[in-house]
Structures are given as structure tokens and as C-alpha cells.
Design a protein around this motif. Sequence first.
Motif, PDB file in Angstrom:
ATOM      1  N   ARG A 245      25.012 -41.593 -13.568  1.00 56.08           N
ATOM      2  CA  ARG A 245      23.881 -40.272 -13.285  1.00 56.08           C
ATOM      3  C   ARG A 245      22.574 -41.524 -13.702  1.00 56.08           C
ATOM      4  N   MET A 246      21.607 -41.109 -13.106  1.00 53.09           N
ATOM      5  CA  MET A 246      20.580 -42.086 -13.239  1.00 53.09           C
ATOM      6  C   MET A 246      19.270 -40.716 -13.557  1.00 53.09           C
ATOM      7  N   GLY A 247      18.909 -40.792 -14.941  1.00 54.77           N
ATOM      8  CA  GLY A 247      18.283 -39.187 -15.687  1.00 54.77           C
ATOM      9  C   GLY A 247      18.002 -38.001 -14.895  1.00 54.77           C
ATOM     10  N   HIS A 248      17.750 -37.439 -13.841  1.00 49.24           N
ATOM     11  CA  HIS A 248      17.758 -36.327 -13.524  1.00 49.24           C
ATOM     12  C   HIS A 248      19.807 -36.233 -13.171  1.00 49.24           C
ATOM     13  N   ALA A 249      19.933 -35.202 -14.072  1.00 50.99           N
ATOM     14  CA  ALA A 249      21.042 -34.207 -13.776  1.00 50.99           C
ATOM     15  C   ALA A 249      21.678 -33.938 -12.568  1.00 50.99           C
TER      16      ALA A 249
ATOM     17  N   ASN B 267      16.132 -42.271 -21.758  1.00 52.89           N
ATOM     18  CA  ASN B 267      17.232 -42.715 -20.661  1.00 52.89           C
ATOM     19  C   ASN B 267      17.631 -44.117 -20.354  1.00 52.89           C
ATOM     20  N   ALA B 282      12.426 -39.946 -13.512  1.00 53.12           N
ATOM     21  CA  ALA B 282      13.347 -41.153 -13.506  1.00 53.12           C
ATOM     22  C   ALA B 282      13.724 -41.556 -12.520  1.00 53.12           C
ATOM     23  N   MET B 286      13.868 -45.384 -10.456  1.00 52.73           N
ATOM     24  CA  MET B 286      14.622 -44.848  -9.135  1.00 52.73           C
ATOM     25  C   MET B 286      13.551 -46.044  -7.871  1.00 52.73           C
ATOM     26  N   PHE B 302      17.997 -49.445 -14.970  1.00 51.21           N
ATOM     27  CA  PHE B 302      17.524 -47.624 -15.714  1.00 51.21           C
ATOM     28  C   PHE B 302      17.157 -47.695 -16.630  1.00 51.21           C
TER      29      PHE B 302
END
Lengths: 293, 404
Positions: A245-249, B267, B282, B286, B302
Amino acid sequence: MSVLVNKNSKVIVQGFTGSEGSFHAQQMIEYGTNVVGGVTPGKGGSTHLERPVFNSVEEAVQNTGADTSIIFVPPAFAADAIMEAADAGIKVIIAITEGIPVADMMKAKPYIKERGCVLIGPNCPGVITPGEAKVGIMPGFVFKSGRIGIVSKSGTLTYEAADQVAKAGLGVSTAIGIGGDPIIGTSTKQAVEMLMNDPETDAIVMIGEIGGNYEAEAAKWIRANGNKKPVVGFIAGQTAPPGRRMGHAGAIIGGADDTAAAKMRIMRENGIHVVESPAEIGATMAKALGVNA
Amino acid sequence: MNIHEYQAKEVLKGYGVRIQEGIVADTPEAAHEAAVKLNAQTGTSWYVIKAQIHAGGRGKGEIKETGSRGVVLAKKLDDVKEKAAAILGGTLVTIQTGAEGKKVNKILVAEDVYYPGASEPKEYYMSILLDRATGSNVIMASTEGGMDIEEVAEKHPEKIIKEWIDPKVGLQGFQARKVAFKLGLSGTAHKEMVKFITSLYNAYVATDSSQFEINPVLKTSDDKILAVDAKVNLDDNALYRQPKLAELRDLAEEDPLEVEAGKSGLNYVKLDGNVGCMVNGAGLAMATMDMIKLSGGEPANFLDVGGGANATTVEAGFRIILQDPNVKAILINVFGGIVRCDRIANGVVEAYKSIGDIRVPIIVRLQGTNAEEGAKIIDESGLKVFSAITLKEAAERVKAALEA
């Protein structure tokens, strides 16, 4: 004209007296947004930021004629706040809150659909029609008024796009941050459709990310609708590994169709000007419109 | 959040889902005791020993140190200890762990459920997950149990049964019956499958899960339906109202740097590249990773510092990125909206001075409120830090740093 919000929007803030709600309500008022009041259950009858506070959205609507709401309520209560706004007859609901449980949104989405209103978000930066209304948390000064619509899953990447559009000598009609959660009120396709039908929008920037099928769905619709306006597209996450998971759900690669490469291919096949680098959004838009940047 | 198989099975059992019984152990001696107990409880005389790690492909995976598989069968009680010893403490490499593998701290000693009887045992596949396109849950099932389901979906899409659940009313009886019929079951096995599906769905909803995968679901030779394996993925956003499930988190399964970042409100996801990055938001994070790749590098991570980036978060981010020995350059990309660029720039300079010994070039791209002031602070700091304002400049700086 623009879409969703304009200078005539009467906006209330749910979670008005909390720290986030207060800060951003103040920013919106300074921007010139017509904020007519706010809702914090239990604080009705008081005044905050020189605007009335109500106990319920229903009360706020009755007293102010509000048609738009922005939600800063904490995640545990946010789905409830969305449904309350829909029940009270609010037409455009913009949910900023990040971290709402999926199960809650699964119930809220059909609820609002039945009541004929539009939900933007959750987990989004909001909507801005430059020079008229900012109903969100974006830095207003970045968005110059113009005729390019922006649809994006990401906050800061929206600001980046708006900035590049401005540097290319263009401006924004309306920018819609649709949000990065797995279940959101308005899909990429629905937001693109609004801008395609808006006579004050000449072209669209569409920014997506890994996960889900929204960009592919939008791309196919754009083609089926006759590619009426140029669309510049970017998908973030070309280098993201599957399963993380890249930050956003919602930003997680589940299957082969979720990858950035697959989405970009589908977008290209459907006549969208796809950029590989996020630094090329503004210049590519200028080129698509035949403008010298 | 992921949990282990043994935890997942216990959770499912609590909701009435029949499972392959087992007892968890963390030493070879405890494994032997577990087997004795299991024999008394279930009458099993064969024992399945299963490595407990957060990754699939364990059965075909191999323990680096001993050559043992990640899942083995002991046909005698006396073999359990030795077979357990060959797995416990070892490093299990599967197709999902990468070459470095994962350390096995616990094993599950489970009963044998493939015993002979009136009919042949048969394996099925079942999962429950969110279908984003419809905003509802979907039950997926297949007669091709024990197989890689993505492969089945690709080669034999007709063998995948899908049943969407209306969020307003939940799973209905006819839906569970339909799935069980489509799986070709009848009589007792059909009734048992309906019960299995119903209790599984109830468990999914009650635990706020985002994915269940039961592969295989087994029909035993005496027509019982049970979960032989269980993968349970919980919705992180709902953990606040699932305190008992939140306790099942196993930090040993997570990257220590990711855990540390989480404590600082960052994160972070570790990747294998050579350019570290620190970004607010986020999507932009990316996009920054993608740009690093286009500039000839590979992203090392990330890292989203969130909306409230300040000197403290910037320093915490620096410290985490610098612990990665592969990092050859660091790109900081902040679009300052509400946060002012001059404040971020000061934060970068302070963090740099406080850490002291930074040997890799740092490129700071600040855009938005007070971007010019921010660049000036960076340029005049006298540190090995390069400023950029546009994304394009930042990309060129990264390229130059890698080529130097």
C-alpha cells in the motif's frame, strides 16, 4: 459556469469548530468562498468565525439555505456526517476526512446515491473553482483562473498540475480532487464527464494512481463520447511494487489491470495524451492545445 | 494489517467457521507437546507442521539453512520434534518473500484432514474481498482449490464463481446456496458448505476485514467443510474499533524501518533502489519515485511526510532514509501549500546540521508558498544540498548527482 462549486455556492462546514475545520474554514473565507455557517453537534446557537454554528445539518440548511457541505469530521464519525448531509438535502458533499473504514463507506455510498446528491471524496483535497469558490484544503493561490479542468486522486499532485498549467500560460476552470480511498463518491469517469459537459472547460488533466479501474473506465468513456476535448493523463506509481500500500488506502496493486503500465496503455489506446513524467503535464497540455508555453 | 494463519484460524473459529485444528509452537519441544495434545483432542496420528510467516507459497518454499520445505508432514509423533527443528529459527524463502526470505519464529502443528473415508477429499478455493467497481463485497469461489487463483482466473475464467453482496442487506441464504451448488456439491456436503460460507461472511463483516482468502477449503472424506489455510487482511482504518484484532499485529513480520517511521507519523515503504526520497502527499510521492526512475535512478523508498511537514518530521525522515546503505542521493520534494517552503528549507538545514555526517548529495525541490525564499535558504546554507524549484530541474539534478 464551471462545475460543482461557484460563487453562488452556499457552503457549510461539518466539524466547524474542530482544529482542522476551523483552520480551513478560515482559509476558505479568506479566499472568498461563501461560507454561511457550520455544524458541530452540541454547539448549536454559538458563533464561530463570525458565522452561526448549528447542531445539525438540517438546522443549518433551514436557516442558511446551504447547498454544499465540506466535512472535517474525524474518521469514526465521518460516514455518519456524509449521510446526515445527504438526508438534509445538501446537493454537493465534499469529504476531506482520511481514514474512514471501508465498511462505513460501503453503507454511505448507496445511501447518498438514493438521495440524488454528489459526494466528492473522502480522503481528498476538495474542489476549487479559481476566483469563485475554494471548498477544500488546497493552497488557493496556485490555481489561476482559466479553462482547464483537473481531475485527480491525489492532493499535492493536483497542486503540481495546477502550477504547471499556470506556468504554461493557462488556467483552471475547476479542479476536482476525487480522493485516494478504495470507495469514493465520484469516480474519475463521473468527474471527467462533468468537465466534458462544462462549456467553460476546453481541456482536461486527468491524474490517477495505481489500484482500481477508474482511469480505464474514464478513458473508455472519453473515447466512446468522441474525444471531444483534449485530455492529458498521468498515472502515479509506475515504480510501485505489487501488494504494498503506497500511502493512500486505495493505492495498491492487486491484479494486472491495477498497474500504472496497464492503465497508461488503456489511456493511450483511447486517445489520451499520456505523460510518463509528472514534470511534463503543463507542457503537454500547452502542446495539445497548440499554445506556446 | 496481515495476521498469521494460526491467528486467522482462531478468529474464524470464533465465528463458527470450521477449521483444520492446530496448536502453535515456538520450540521443537513445544511442537512435540502440541502434537501430543492435538492427538488427544482430534485423534489425528499424522501431523502437518506449517511455518508461520506473512507470505504465501510456504508449501513450495524452502528453509535456507536446512533445505526443509515450509510445510511438512510428520507421519509419526516421534518425527515432529526433528521436523519442527528444521523449520523453526530458519529463513524461509518463497516466491512471495524475495531471495532474502523471512525468519520463522513460530510453527503451527495441525491435524491431518486428508484421511481416507467414504468419499474422496476435495479442495476448493474461496475468498471474500471488496469489489471497488461496485463498492460492494464479492465472494469468489472455485472448484480449483489449492491452485494459484490468478492463474485459474486467466486460463479458466469460467471456473471462478462470483457472488456480489448488497451492502444494504448483507449475504442472503439463496446466495450461499447458489455458490455451494455451483461448486457441484449436494447432500450433506452442500449443507456444510452453506454453513461455511455464511459463517465466513459473518466473520468478514464482524472483523472489518478487507480480504479473506481460504485456499484450500477442504471437503473431507466424511463430508465436512473446513479451512485448511486462512489469509486474513484487516482494514487498517477500522482497527480502532477492533482492539482485540489490533493486538494480533506481529512487528517481527514488518520492516523495522517502516515500524520506526510509523512511530514518527511518517508513511514509509522500503524499496530496493539507490535514490531516497521524501515527499508530502502519497500521489506526489509515487510520482517522484517515477521521476527518479526516468532520471536513470531507482527509488530506494516511498516516504510521505504528510500535510504537516516541519523540521522534526524532516529530520525523522532523513534519519530513516540514511539507514539504508544503498542510498546514493536523496531527493526532497515538497509542494508547500499551507506549509511554507522557507520553513521546510530551514527544517532541512537544521536536520542536516543535527545529523552531521551526511555523505550523499541532497536535492531539495520546494514549490508553492515562499518557494524562492526556500531555495535561497538552501543555496546559502553552505551544505552539500542543491535546490530546485520546478520538477524538471529536480529531475535534472538527480541525474547529475548519479552521474557524478
